[in-house]
Motif scaffolding. Structure first.
Motif, short mmCIF file in Angstrom:
data_model
loop_
_atom_site.label_atom_id
_atom_site.label_comp_id
_atom_site.label_asym_id
_atom_site.label_seq_id
_atom_site.Cartn_x
_atom_site.Cartn_y
_atom_site.Cartn_z
N GLY A 1 33.25 81.20 4.39
CA GLY A 1 32.75 82.55 4.57
C GLY A 1 31.25 82.63 4.51
N GLY A 2 30.59 81.52 4.87
CA GLY A 2 29.13 81.51 4.90
C GLY A 2 28.50 81.13 3.58
N ALA A 3 29.32 80.92 2.54
CA ALA A 3 28.76 80.54 1.24
C ALA A 3 28.25 79.12 1.28
N VAL A 4 27.17 78.88 0.59
CA VAL A 4 26.59 77.54 0.54
C VAL A 4 27.15 76.82 -0.67
N ALA A 5 27.66 75.60 -0.44
CA ALA A 5 28.24 74.84 -1.54
C ALA A 5 27.16 74.43 -2.52
N PRO A 6 27.47 74.48 -3.82
CA PRO A 6 26.46 74.08 -4.80
C PRO A 6 26.17 72.60 -4.72
N SER A 7 24.96 72.22 -5.08
CA SER A 7 24.59 70.82 -5.11
C SER A 7 24.09 70.49 -6.50
N TYR A 8 24.73 69.52 -7.15
CA TYR A 8 24.42 69.21 -8.54
C TYR A 8 23.45 68.04 -8.59
N GLY A 9 22.42 68.17 -9.37
CA GLY A 9 21.46 67.10 -9.53
C GLY A 9 20.21 67.33 -8.71
N ARG A 10 19.19 66.52 -9.00
CA ARG A 10 17.91 66.65 -8.30
C ARG A 10 18.06 66.19 -6.86
N ARG A 11 17.71 67.03 -5.90
CA ARG A 11 17.81 66.67 -4.50
C ARG A 11 16.61 65.80 -4.11
N MET A 12 16.91 64.65 -3.51
CA MET A 12 15.87 63.70 -3.18
C MET A 12 15.33 63.86 -1.76
N GLY A 13 16.09 64.58 -0.92
CA GLY A 13 15.62 64.86 0.43
C GLY A 13 15.92 63.78 1.44
N ARG A 14 16.27 62.58 0.97
CA ARG A 14 16.58 61.48 1.87
C ARG A 14 17.94 60.90 1.53
N ASN A 15 18.73 60.62 2.56
CA ASN A 15 20.03 60.01 2.34
C ASN A 15 19.85 58.58 1.83
N LYS A 16 20.65 58.19 0.83
CA LYS A 16 20.45 56.89 0.20
C LYS A 16 21.47 55.85 0.59
N VAL A 17 22.21 56.10 1.65
CA VAL A 17 23.13 55.10 2.18
C VAL A 17 22.82 54.89 3.66
N PRO A 18 23.21 53.75 4.23
CA PRO A 18 22.84 53.47 5.61
C PRO A 18 23.69 54.21 6.63
N GLU A 19 23.20 54.24 7.85
CA GLU A 19 23.99 54.75 8.97
C GLU A 19 25.20 53.84 9.16
N VAL A 20 26.34 54.44 9.51
CA VAL A 20 27.55 53.65 9.69
C VAL A 20 27.57 53.11 11.13
N THR A 21 27.12 51.90 11.27
CA THR A 21 27.05 51.22 12.57
C THR A 21 27.85 49.93 12.49
N VAL A 22 27.80 49.15 13.56
CA VAL A 22 28.48 47.86 13.56
C VAL A 22 27.89 46.94 12.48
N TYR A 23 26.59 47.08 12.21
CA TYR A 23 25.97 46.27 11.15
C TYR A 23 26.58 46.61 9.79
N PHE A 24 26.83 47.88 9.57
CA PHE A 24 27.43 48.33 8.30
C PHE A 24 28.76 47.63 8.08
N TRP A 25 29.62 47.65 9.09
CA TRP A 25 30.96 47.08 8.92
C TRP A 25 30.92 45.57 8.80
N ILE A 26 30.03 44.92 9.54
CA ILE A 26 29.93 43.47 9.44
C ILE A 26 29.50 43.06 8.03
N ILE A 27 28.43 43.69 7.51
CA ILE A 27 27.96 43.33 6.18
C ILE A 27 28.99 43.70 5.13
N LYS A 28 29.67 44.83 5.31
CA LYS A 28 30.69 45.25 4.35
C LYS A 28 31.80 44.21 4.24
#
Length: 280
Positions: free
Chosen positions: A15-42
């Motif tokens: 209904g347009g409500a914004v979900a709460p976010s707990y903790g200090r927001r860092m502004g940058r995603n801290k995990v990699p893009e899910v590409t073929v490299y991701f799955w190979i290394i995984k």
């Protein structure tokens, strides 16, 4: 296999409500893009988790308890560094994955080999634990997206989920291998086909991106373990006979090469992280 694990894919209408976010927001995603490299290394990290745990347990003579204490301490150190970073760093993130794969394997092995817990029980327990992590994560953040790991709370849930996927994959993989006794390479093909089926369901049948990602993430654990066992085990036991030392060294070398490549090229940095960096 690539996934667009967007945040909106996991959020129902509010209904347009914004979900709460707990903790200090860092502004940058801290995990990699899910590409073929991701799955190979995984998968490579998963294989190392299997062979390295066996190597340290059997060859180094540390025993399960000693290996578990050592790997747990190393993982704690790397995770402290990971949490202290403000953005995804390949040279920190992937060592954490490699170590958590070993620790997840050891948790399952300790329950089975030391405490005598049946594989059916440990598989069920790990599945319930993973489900609880997902429920807590979703209730707090209204998303399970890996494209928005930008707060301490989300990152904590993410790494807990990763740990339990490795433990669950270990127990479930051992259960399938021991009960059906298909052999290492047949098991590897079976799990690869299961992952392919998940990819097909996602790309062709509309399976939710977030859930298809996590299902595939769990399945890569027994896939990597089967590959590792096939390469390292003696020929008389259905393997190639490379041994745990050679197999671990080979896969660690490949992992190192790929991580260095990604650290230099930043090809697996998400668009969100790129945008945040440009705005900084």
């Amino acid at each position: 296999m690539a996934y667009e694990t967007s945040e909106t894919a996991a959020i129902p209408s509010t209904g347009g409500a914004v979900a709460p976010s707990y903790g200090r927001r860092m502004g940058r995603n801290k995990v990699p893009e899910v590409t073929v490299y991701f799955w190979i290394i995984k998968v490579l990290c998963t294989t190392v988790g299997e062979t390295a745990a066996d190597l340290l347990n059997e060859k180094a003579g540390l025993g399960l308890s000693g290996v578990s204490a050592l790997m747990g301490a190393l993982l704690a150190v790397v995770l402290v560094v990971q949490f202290r970073t403000t953005a995804y760093r390949a040279g920190v993130y992937w060592p954490a994955v490699a170590l958590i794969s070993i620790v997840g394997t050891l948790i399952s092995d300790n329950l089975t080999d030391t405490m005598g817990v049946p594989l059916e029980t440990s598989t069920t327990v790990f599945a319930i634990a993973l489900a609880i992590v997902f429920m807590v994560w979703y209730r707090r953040e209204r998303t399970l997206s890996i494209h928005s790991i930008d707060t301490i709370g989300r990152e904590a849930c993410y790494w807990l989920a990763v740990l339990f996927t490795f433990a669950l994959g270990t127990a479930a993989g051992d259960l399938v291998s021991e009960r059906i006794d298909l052999g290492y390479w047949v098991s590897a093909v079976l799990f690869a086909l299961a992952i392919a089926a998940v990819g097909l369901a996602h790309f062709q049948l509309g399976l939710d991106a977030v859930w298809s990602f996590w299902i595939a993430y769990v399945l890569t654990r027994p896939l990597g373990a089967s590959v590792g066992d096939y390469l390292s085990q003696p020929t008389g036991h259905g393997g190639v006979g490379l041994g745990a030392v050679v197999t671990s060294a080979l896969f660690l070398t490949v992992i190192l090469g790929l991580v260095v490549y990604l650290a230099v090229t930043r090809r697996d940095v998400t668009e969100q992280a790129r945008s945040a960096r440009r705005a900084a």
